[in-house]
Design an enzyme around this catalytic site. Structure first.
Site, PDB file in Angstrom:
ATOM      1  CE  LYS A  13       1.717   8.293   7.716  1.00 59.21           C
ATOM      2  NZ  LYS A  13       1.395   6.795   6.764  1.00 59.21           N
ATOM      3  NE  ARG A  88       7.047   7.682   4.125  1.00 63.17           N
ATOM      4  CZ  ARG A  88       6.420   8.494   3.961  1.00 63.17           C
ATOM      5  NH1 ARG A  88       6.228   9.535   5.180  1.00 63.17           N
ATOM      6  NH2 ARG A  88       4.961   8.474   3.699  1.00 63.17           N
ATOM      7  NE  ARG A 127      -5.183   9.475   1.021  1.00 62.39           N
ATOM      8  CZ  ARG A 127      -4.566   9.426   0.911  1.00 62.39           C
ATOM      9  NH1 ARG A 127      -3.756   9.527   2.423  1.00 62.39           N
ATOM     10  NH2 ARG A 127      -2.444   8.970   0.517  1.00 62.39           N
ATOM     11  NE  ARG A 160      -1.128  12.200  -0.768  1.00 61.46           N
ATOM     12  CZ  ARG A 160      -1.080  11.273   0.029  1.00 61.46           C
ATOM     13  NH1 ARG A 160      -1.230  11.541   0.715  1.00 61.46           N
ATOM     14  NH2 ARG A 160       0.374  10.772  -0.829  1.00 61.46           N
ATOM     15  NE  ARG A 171       1.738   5.832  -1.133  1.00 62.73           N
ATOM     16  CZ  ARG A 171       0.083   6.828  -1.373  1.00 62.73           C
ATOM     17  NH1 ARG A 171      -0.508   6.419  -2.078  1.00 62.73           N
ATOM     18  NH2 ARG A 171      -0.091   7.340   0.445  1.00 62.73           N
TER      19      ARG A 171
HETATM   20  P1  AP5 Z   1      -5.422   9.420   5.702  1.00 65.29           P
HETATM   21  O1  AP5 Z   1      -5.454  10.371   6.798  1.00 65.29           O
HETATM   22  O2  AP5 Z   1      -4.985  10.454   4.494  1.00 65.29           O
HETATM   23  O3  AP5 Z   1      -4.391   8.306   5.400  1.00 65.29           O
HETATM   24  P2  AP5 Z   1      -2.097   8.624   5.860  1.00 65.29           P
HETATM   25  O4  AP5 Z   1      -1.827   7.505   6.848  1.00 65.29           O
HETATM   26  O5  AP5 Z   1      -2.289   9.980   6.404  1.00 65.29           O
HETATM   27  O6  AP5 Z   1      -1.972   8.046   4.273  1.00 65.29           O
HETATM   28  P3  AP5 Z   1      -0.788   9.215   3.715  1.00 65.29           P
HETATM   29  O7  AP5 Z   1      -1.186   8.401   2.159  1.00 65.29           O
HETATM   30  O8  AP5 Z   1      -1.051  10.138   3.515  1.00 65.29           O
HETATM   31  O9  AP5 Z   1       0.568   8.480   4.191  1.00 65.29           O
HETATM   32  P4  AP5 Z   1       2.018   8.768   3.443  1.00 65.29           P
HETATM   33  O10 AP5 Z   1       3.042   7.846   4.367  1.00 65.29           O
HETATM   34  O11 AP5 Z   1       1.474   6.805   1.518  1.00 65.29           O
HETATM   35  O12 AP5 Z   1       1.771  10.246   2.606  1.00 65.29           O
HETATM   36  P5  AP5 Z   1       3.065  11.146   2.876  1.00 65.29           P
HETATM   37  O13 AP5 Z   1       1.916  12.333   2.691  1.00 65.29           O
HETATM   38  O14 AP5 Z   1       2.890  11.328   4.531  1.00 65.29           O
HETATM   39  O15 AP5 Z   1      -5.932   7.518   5.102  1.00 65.29           O
HETATM   40  C1  AP5 Z   1      -6.369   6.913   4.416  1.00 65.29           C
HETATM   41  C2  AP5 Z   1      -7.664   7.756   3.694  1.00 65.29           C
HETATM   42  O16 AP5 Z   1      -8.720   6.857   4.815  1.00 65.29           O
HETATM   43  C3  AP5 Z   1      -8.376   8.968   3.559  1.00 65.29           C
HETATM   44  O17 AP5 Z   1      -9.997   8.611   2.340  1.00 65.29           O
HETATM   45  C4  AP5 Z   1     -10.004   9.089   4.948  1.00 65.29           C
HETATM   46  O18 AP5 Z   1     -10.795  10.000   5.103  1.00 65.29           O
HETATM   47  C5  AP5 Z   1      -9.707   7.466   5.084  1.00 65.29           C
HETATM   48  N1  AP5 Z   1      -9.483   7.062   6.725  1.00 65.29           N
HETATM   49  C6  AP5 Z   1      -9.352   7.370   7.366  1.00 65.29           C
HETATM   50  N2  AP5 Z   1      -8.882   6.349   8.616  1.00 65.29           N
HETATM   51  C7  AP5 Z   1      -9.589   6.269   8.629  1.00 65.29           C
HETATM   52  C8  AP5 Z   1     -11.110   4.997   9.548  1.00 65.29           C
HETATM   53  N3  AP5 Z   1     -10.475   5.560  10.698  1.00 65.29           N
HETATM   54  N4  AP5 Z   1     -12.287   4.653   8.868  1.00 65.29           N
HETATM   55  C9  AP5 Z   1     -12.429   4.357   7.973  1.00 65.29           C
HETATM   56  N5  AP5 Z   1     -11.675   5.398   6.914  1.00 65.29           N
HETATM   57  C10 AP5 Z   1     -11.000   5.552   7.374  1.00 65.29           C
HETATM   58  O19 AP5 Z   1       3.795  10.902   1.501  1.00 65.29           O
HETATM   59  C11 AP5 Z   1       3.034  11.124   0.705  1.00 65.29           C
HETATM   60  C12 AP5 Z   1       5.192  11.432  -0.579  1.00 65.29           C
HETATM   61  O20 AP5 Z   1       6.104  11.930   0.206  1.00 65.29           O
HETATM   62  C13 AP5 Z   1       6.056   9.134   0.265  1.00 65.29           C
HETATM   63  O21 AP5 Z   1       5.360   9.022  -0.966  1.00 65.29           O
HETATM   64  C14 AP5 Z   1       7.056   9.873  -0.347  1.00 65.29           C
HETATM   65  O22 AP5 Z   1       7.201   9.637  -1.697  1.00 65.29           O
HETATM   66  C15 AP5 Z   1       7.198  11.346   0.391  1.00 65.29           C
HETATM   67  N6  AP5 Z   1       7.628  11.324   2.040  1.00 65.29           N
HETATM   68  C16 AP5 Z   1       6.593  12.516   2.574  1.00 65.29           C
HETATM   69  N7  AP5 Z   1       7.880  11.762   3.873  1.00 65.29           N
HETATM   70  C17 AP5 Z   1       9.015  11.891   3.544  1.00 65.29           C
HETATM   71  C18 AP5 Z   1       9.946  11.538   4.456  1.00 65.29           C
HETATM   72  N8  AP5 Z   1      10.754  11.791   5.359  1.00 65.29           N
HETATM   73  N9  AP5 Z   1      11.050  10.850   3.950  1.00 65.29           N
HETATM   74  C19 AP5 Z   1      10.933  10.652   1.873  1.00 65.29           C
HETATM   75  N10 AP5 Z   1       9.941  10.655   1.330  1.00 65.29           N
HETATM   76  C20 AP5 Z   1       8.917  11.290   2.027  1.00 65.29           C
END
Ligand code: AP5
Length: 214
Positions: A13, A88, A127, A160, A171
């Site tokens: 994402k 979410r 990552r 992270r 997660r």
């Molecule tokens: P990346 O692009 O970083 O993936 P992502 O989907 O953004 O993963 P996140 O871990 O950031 O998502 P998340 O939803 O768990 O975390 P968030 O920060 O929102 O890609 C991942 C890796 O793969 C990278 O190394 C990248 O280089 C690689 N990659 C990407 N595309 C690729 C490809 N095509 N081929 C190969 N490699 C590739 O949330 C974190 C925490 O915050 C949550 O757990 C929760 O506690 C809290 N939180 C956030 N929002 C909310 C909400 N709305 N409600 C409640 N809690 C929330």
């Protein structure tokens, strides 16, 4: 251009949202980045969110909805936004729909990235993120030019805290129990675009662009 990116942790994402924001000229709003900044700054929100994030759970809906309600008042989103990490839960989705309806304009379109769990675990395990500018790398697929150092700003890259095995499992569980129903919520409105999230970053970006401009 009101776009929501939906997908499991590590589905890409953030990677795709940055490209889409550049391509479409609208802000990338990541609730994960907003929370991590609050944790770094030690604000009240950050102190509440830190243990929840580290364990892989979801921050309570009322806090998250408050953040988004305020962000949706920004003048910079007049032409749209790429929303990454919100909604979410179905409750967050319903509140967001109401906020957007109140702002006028088009309802959001939702891009869901589909990636199997084994690939997700490999992606998260490799990552590395820049704590200064938010750039994201992968030790195999998108390594930085100089090991451990951000290409863009030169800061040291970090893993992270929630990319540990136990937190990744929590997660993924939170995603399937609480976030997958959000896809159904938007499918019922005819607003869901499901995209194969396997392949290179460029290939996936092209699929998204084609789906949104068709
Ligand atoms: P990346 O692009 O970083 O993936 P992502 O989907 O953004 O993963 P996140 O871990 O950031 O998502 P998340 O939803 O768990 O975390 P968030 O920060 O929102 O890609 C991942 C890796 O793969 C990278 O190394 C990248 O280089 C690689 N990659 C990407 N595309 C690729 C490809 N095509 N081929 C190969 N490699 C590739 O949330 C974190 C925490 O915050 C949550 O757990 C929760 O506690 C809290 N939180 C956030 N929002 C909310 C909400 N709305 N409600 C409640 N809690 C929330």
């Amino acid at each position: 251009m009101r776009i929501i990116l939906l997908g499991a942790p590590g589905s890409g994402k953030g990677t795709q949202a940055k490209r889409m924001a550049d391509r479409f000229g609208v802000p990338h709003i990541s609730t994960g980045d907003i929370l991590r900044a609050a944790v770094r700054e030690g604000t009240e929100l950050g102190n509440k969110a830190a243990p929840i994030m580290a364990s892989g759970g979801l921050v309570p809906d009322d806090l998250m909805i408050g953040i988004i309600r305020e962000r949706m008042q920004g003048a910079d989103i007049a032409a749209g936004f790429i929303l990454d990490g919100f909604p979410r839960t179905v409750e967050q989705a319903e509140k967001l729909d109401a906020i957007l309806a109140g702002n006028g304009g088009e309802p959001a379109r939702v891009v869901a990235l589909l990636v199997p769990d084994d690939v997700i675990i490999r992606r998260l395990g490799g990552r590395r993120s820049c704590p200064e500018c938010g750039a994201v790398y992968h030790v195999e697929s998108t390594p930085p030019k100089k090991e451990g150092m951000c290409d863009r700003c030169g800061a040291g890259l970090v893993e992270r805290r929630d990319d540990k095995e136990e937190a990744i499992r929590a997660r993924l569980e939170a995603y399937s129990a609480q976030t997958m129903p959000v896809a159904g919520h938007y499918a019922n409105k005819g607003a869901l675009y499901e995209i194969d999230g396997l392949g290179s970053v460029d290939e996936i970006f092209e699929r998204i662009e084609t789906a949104l401009t068709r």
